[in-house]
Design a protein around this motif. Sequence first.
Motif, PDB file in Angstrom:
ATOM      1  N   LEU B 167     -26.442 -42.938  24.871  1.00  0.00           N
ATOM      2  CA  LEU B 167     -26.923 -41.791  25.656  1.00  0.00           C
ATOM      3  C   LEU B 167     -26.066 -40.562  25.372  1.00  0.00           C
ATOM      4  N   SER B 168     -24.773 -40.792  25.239  1.00  0.00           N
ATOM      5  CA  SER B 168     -23.845 -39.702  24.972  1.00  0.00           C
ATOM      6  C   SER B 168     -24.170 -39.025  23.633  1.00  0.00           C
ATOM      7  N   GLU B 169     -24.505 -39.855  22.649  1.00  0.00           N
ATOM      8  CA  GLU B 169     -24.855 -39.320  21.334  1.00  0.00           C
ATOM      9  C   GLU B 169     -26.219 -38.631  21.378  1.00  0.00           C
ATOM     10  N   GLN B 170     -27.182 -39.314  22.006  1.00  0.00           N
ATOM     11  CA  GLN B 170     -28.548 -38.788  22.025  1.00  0.00           C
ATOM     12  C   GLN B 170     -28.618 -37.417  22.702  1.00  0.00           C
ATOM     13  N   PHE B 171     -27.883 -37.289  23.827  1.00  0.00           N
ATOM     14  CA  PHE B 171     -27.986 -36.050  24.596  1.00  0.00           C
ATOM     15  C   PHE B 171     -26.779 -35.128  24.406  1.00  0.00           C
ATOM     16  N   ARG B 172     -25.861 -35.538  23.553  1.00  0.00           N
ATOM     17  CA  ARG B 172     -24.637 -34.751  23.298  1.00  0.00           C
ATOM     18  C   ARG B 172     -23.999 -34.291  24.616  1.00  0.00           C
ATOM     19  N   THR B 173     -23.595 -35.277  25.387  1.00  0.00           N
ATOM     20  CA  THR B 173     -22.984 -34.981  26.684  1.00  0.00           C
ATOM     21  C   THR B 173     -22.045 -36.129  27.058  1.00  0.00           C
ATOM     22  N   PRO B 174     -21.032 -35.883  27.870  1.00  0.00           N
ATOM     23  CA  PRO B 174     -20.185 -36.990  28.318  1.00  0.00           C
ATOM     24  C   PRO B 174     -20.986 -37.985  29.148  1.00  0.00           C
ATOM     25  N   ILE B 200     -27.956 -48.812  17.889  1.00  0.00           N
ATOM     26  CA  ILE B 200     -26.947 -47.755  17.782  1.00  0.00           C
ATOM     27  C   ILE B 200     -27.641 -46.421  17.551  1.00  0.00           C
ATOM     28  N   VAL B 201     -27.333 -45.460  18.415  1.00  0.00           N
ATOM     29  CA  VAL B 201     -27.916 -44.121  18.321  1.00  0.00           C
ATOM     30  C   VAL B 201     -26.813 -43.172  17.870  1.00  0.00           C
ATOM     31  N   ASN B 202     -27.143 -42.313  16.926  1.00  0.00           N
ATOM     32  CA  ASN B 202     -26.184 -41.295  16.491  1.00  0.00           C
ATOM     33  C   ASN B 202     -26.686 -39.915  16.875  1.00  0.00           C
ATOM     34  N   ARG B 203     -25.777 -39.002  17.106  1.00  0.00           N
ATOM     35  CA  ARG B 203     -26.145 -37.642  17.508  1.00  0.00           C
ATOM     36  C   ARG B 203     -27.029 -37.001  16.437  1.00  0.00           C
ATOM     37  N   PRO B 204     -27.962 -36.129  16.842  1.00  0.00           N
ATOM     38  CA  PRO B 204     -28.823 -35.470  15.849  1.00  0.00           C
ATOM     39  C   PRO B 204     -27.978 -34.579  14.934  1.00  0.00           C
ATOM     40  N   MET B 205     -28.102 -34.787  13.624  1.00  0.00           N
ATOM     41  CA  MET B 205     -27.266 -34.062  12.663  1.00  0.00           C
ATOM     42  C   MET B 205     -28.031 -32.889  12.051  1.00  0.00           C
ATOM     43  N   PHE B 206     -27.315 -31.842  11.704  1.00  0.00           N
ATOM     44  CA  PHE B 206     -27.906 -30.705  11.004  1.00  0.00           C
ATOM     45  C   PHE B 206     -28.308 -31.165   9.602  1.00  0.00           C
ATOM     46  N   ASN B 207     -29.550 -30.843   9.213  1.00  0.00           N
ATOM     47  CA  ASN B 207     -30.052 -31.358   7.931  1.00  0.00           C
ATOM     48  C   ASN B 207     -29.710 -30.458   6.742  1.00  0.00           C
ATOM     49  N   LEU B 213     -27.265 -22.856  13.206  1.00  0.00           N
ATOM     50  CA  LEU B 213     -26.974 -22.268  14.521  1.00  0.00           C
ATOM     51  C   LEU B 213     -26.553 -23.428  15.415  1.00  0.00           C
ATOM     52  N   PRO B 214     -25.254 -23.554  15.684  1.00  0.00           N
ATOM     53  CA  PRO B 214     -24.764 -24.788  16.318  1.00  0.00           C
ATOM     54  C   PRO B 214     -25.336 -25.090  17.706  1.00  0.00           C
ATOM     55  N   PHE B 215     -25.870 -24.080  18.400  1.00  0.00           N
ATOM     56  CA  PHE B 215     -26.397 -24.359  19.748  1.00  0.00           C
ATOM     57  C   PHE B 215     -27.868 -23.966  19.886  1.00  0.00           C
ATOM     58  N   ALA B 216     -28.564 -23.898  18.754  1.00  0.00           N
ATOM     59  CA  ALA B 216     -30.012 -23.680  18.802  1.00  0.00           C
ATOM     60  C   ALA B 216     -30.679 -25.044  18.954  1.00  0.00           C
ATOM     61  N   LEU B 221     -34.212 -30.141  23.313  1.00  0.00           N
ATOM     62  CA  LEU B 221     -33.178 -29.373  24.025  1.00  0.00           C
ATOM     63  C   LEU B 221     -31.761 -29.788  23.623  1.00  0.00           C
ATOM     64  N   VAL B 222     -31.644 -30.666  22.609  1.00  0.00           N
ATOM     65  CA  VAL B 222     -30.323 -31.093  22.138  1.00  0.00           C
ATOM     66  C   VAL B 222     -30.080 -30.466  20.764  1.00  0.00           C
ATOM     67  N   PRO B 223     -29.007 -29.677  20.627  1.00  0.00           N
ATOM     68  CA  PRO B 223     -28.758 -29.035  19.331  1.00  0.00           C
ATOM     69  C   PRO B 223     -28.313 -30.040  18.272  1.00  0.00           C
ATOM     70  N   THR B 224     -28.563 -29.679  16.999  1.00  0.00           N
ATOM     71  CA  THR B 224     -28.102 -30.561  15.916  1.00  0.00           C
ATOM     72  C   THR B 224     -26.626 -30.287  15.652  1.00  0.00           C
ATOM     73  N   PHE B 225     -25.985 -31.255  15.040  1.00  0.00           N
ATOM     74  CA  PHE B 225     -24.530 -31.269  14.946  1.00  0.00           C
ATOM     75  C   PHE B 225     -24.081 -31.194  13.486  1.00  0.00           C
ATOM     76  N   ALA B 226     -23.084 -30.367  13.245  1.00  0.00           N
ATOM     77  CA  ALA B 226     -22.410 -30.362  11.939  1.00  0.00           C
ATOM     78  C   ALA B 226     -20.924 -30.496  12.230  1.00  0.00           C
ATOM     79  N   PRO B 227     -20.314 -31.586  11.803  1.00  0.00           N
ATOM     80  CA  PRO B 227     -18.914 -31.814  12.191  1.00  0.00           C
ATOM     81  C   PRO B 227     -17.958 -30.795  11.573  1.00  0.00           C
ATOM     82  N   PHE B 228     -16.843 -30.587  12.222  1.00  0.00           N
ATOM     83  CA  PHE B 228     -15.774 -29.778  11.647  1.00  0.00           C
ATOM     84  C   PHE B 228     -15.474 -30.324  10.261  1.00  0.00           C
TER      85      PHE B 228
END
Lengths: 182, 390
Positions: B167-174, B200-207, B213-216, B221-228
């Motif tokens: 759930l934390s990964e899917q919704f990017r929230t604690p 196993i669910v992984n956070r949505p990644m930027f393709n 746009l990190p918070f688009a 309603l969950v933004p895609t993620f690009a790691p540092f």
Amino acid sequence: MRQEIRICGFGGQGVITASVILGKAAAVYDNLIACQSQSYGPEARGGAARAEVIIDDKPIGCPGVHVADILIAMSLEAFTRYGRDVKPDGTIIIDPDLVATSDLPERAYPIPATRIAENLGNTVVANIVMLGAVTAITGVVSEEAIHASTVKSVPARFKELNERALAAGMAAGRELKGLGRG
Amino acid sequence: MDRALIRRALGDKVQFIQGDDACAYGALLAGCNFFAGYPITPATEVAEQMSILLPLVGGCYIQMEDEIASMGALVGASWTGAKTMTSTSGPGFSLMQENLGYAIMTETPCVVVNVQRSGPSTGQPTMGAYGDMMQARWGTHGDHEIIMLCPASVQESLDMTIVAFNLSEQFRTPVLLFIDGELGHMRERLVIPDDDEVEIVNRPMFNGQGKYLPFATDASLVPTFAPFGSGHRTYVTGLTHNEQGLPRSSSAEIHDKLIRRLADKINNHRDQIIRYEEFYADDCDIAIITYGITARTCRDVVEQARSKGIKVGMLRLITIWPFPDDLVARWAERVQAILVPEMNLGQMIHPIREAVAGRCKVAPLFRIGGEIHTPVEILTALEELQCQLC
């Protein structure tokens, strides 16, 4: 078949370890349902220690023991506190060298676990002697299961000592059972 | 993570272990590779177990100077793409509130295990309690939603820890996983699920397509993620920010849009988040609504009460937040009274009363001091309720 077992004594006697080995024997090796819990104070040694194991063939709801089917008391304080919270047809096993009281019911099984352990070379296995005795007296877990669980739970270099303690406890238990105590 | 390494680290498939250990096992199975924490009774075994397990699978364990730093480390590690967890108890959870809010605001996946003990303050370290239920909901400041799960057994502690990560990964929230000192230190049979049983669910990644746009967000309603370190520019701030992540803290419009989206991404997906269990739901006059370890005793009592002719049913909440108010409202329509046993002086009874909205009687049965309710105590309360209804 819900069986509620309370093991009590003072910190350092291996009361909690015994309860874990008993629970594991039931849950892992006898394929039953078991639930083990304990209560202890902030002290590392010397305070009152109490552990509880519930063994059942169906899912266990309430994890607490109220009136026990089996009581193992390894100190006078523990017996004084919990000796009455045993079912009328329940089993009481005590270490007579540590529970010296005239209050002892006729049906109590005296297993001198600490003395037996001392004769084996180390009082630290008194708890395992008790596990052997309770297995022989009540059959709450199988002898194979308690053996497998004990061997799995103790350090390899003490395997033989623990096996001897278990066997001695079983022999003492069988002997009393044969005398018709309980 | 190498699944074979995880298997080897966890050992035998069937074990007899504590609730705390089960949380650590679940974390490993879910792919957790970073733990930062500070030991505290009765949660120490979670950290201890992670300190043993993580090095075996190439993960990282850090014992921090305190719980404030632990939460900070989780946020930082999560932004490198790690799956992160910490564990604590009440006093430590209090210290985590500031950075918990930071994780919510920055949409940082992480899992916080709270093995509750009696408070306030240092209270009763070795005793169980459920006194942090409302702190979980509103402990950190500002408008926000939180996801929290409350298992009731050792096996479920493992299973729900995996769900918490997902759930934390899917919704990017604690996500909060709450047990108590009693369950944390209780041993039961645990069967480690096979890999094909573990989702196993992984956070949505930027393709990588177009400008990042990190918070688009899209409709999820969950933004895609690009790691540092992945080459995309990301600005992470607790201030109100725009889709680029840049602070825009004076704009009512941007704040309103952002904070409503953070709430909606959880509230719009309640059906995917809410988990519960029902017994005798269709044929009862009285309901028990319960959660955590108390639910185990309640379940025994339901059977005892029914054999005495009391028509009682039971709703066990596994997801505590977001609160399943529709579900509770449906129960309230079917029964004449709801009994709420809690190991606190009344916390979940408040959202229950709000959801019931006067449709039936709501009766409390609160117990504090560190011991769980006895079956007799709950049965007596049911008998009294039954008398009042006659």
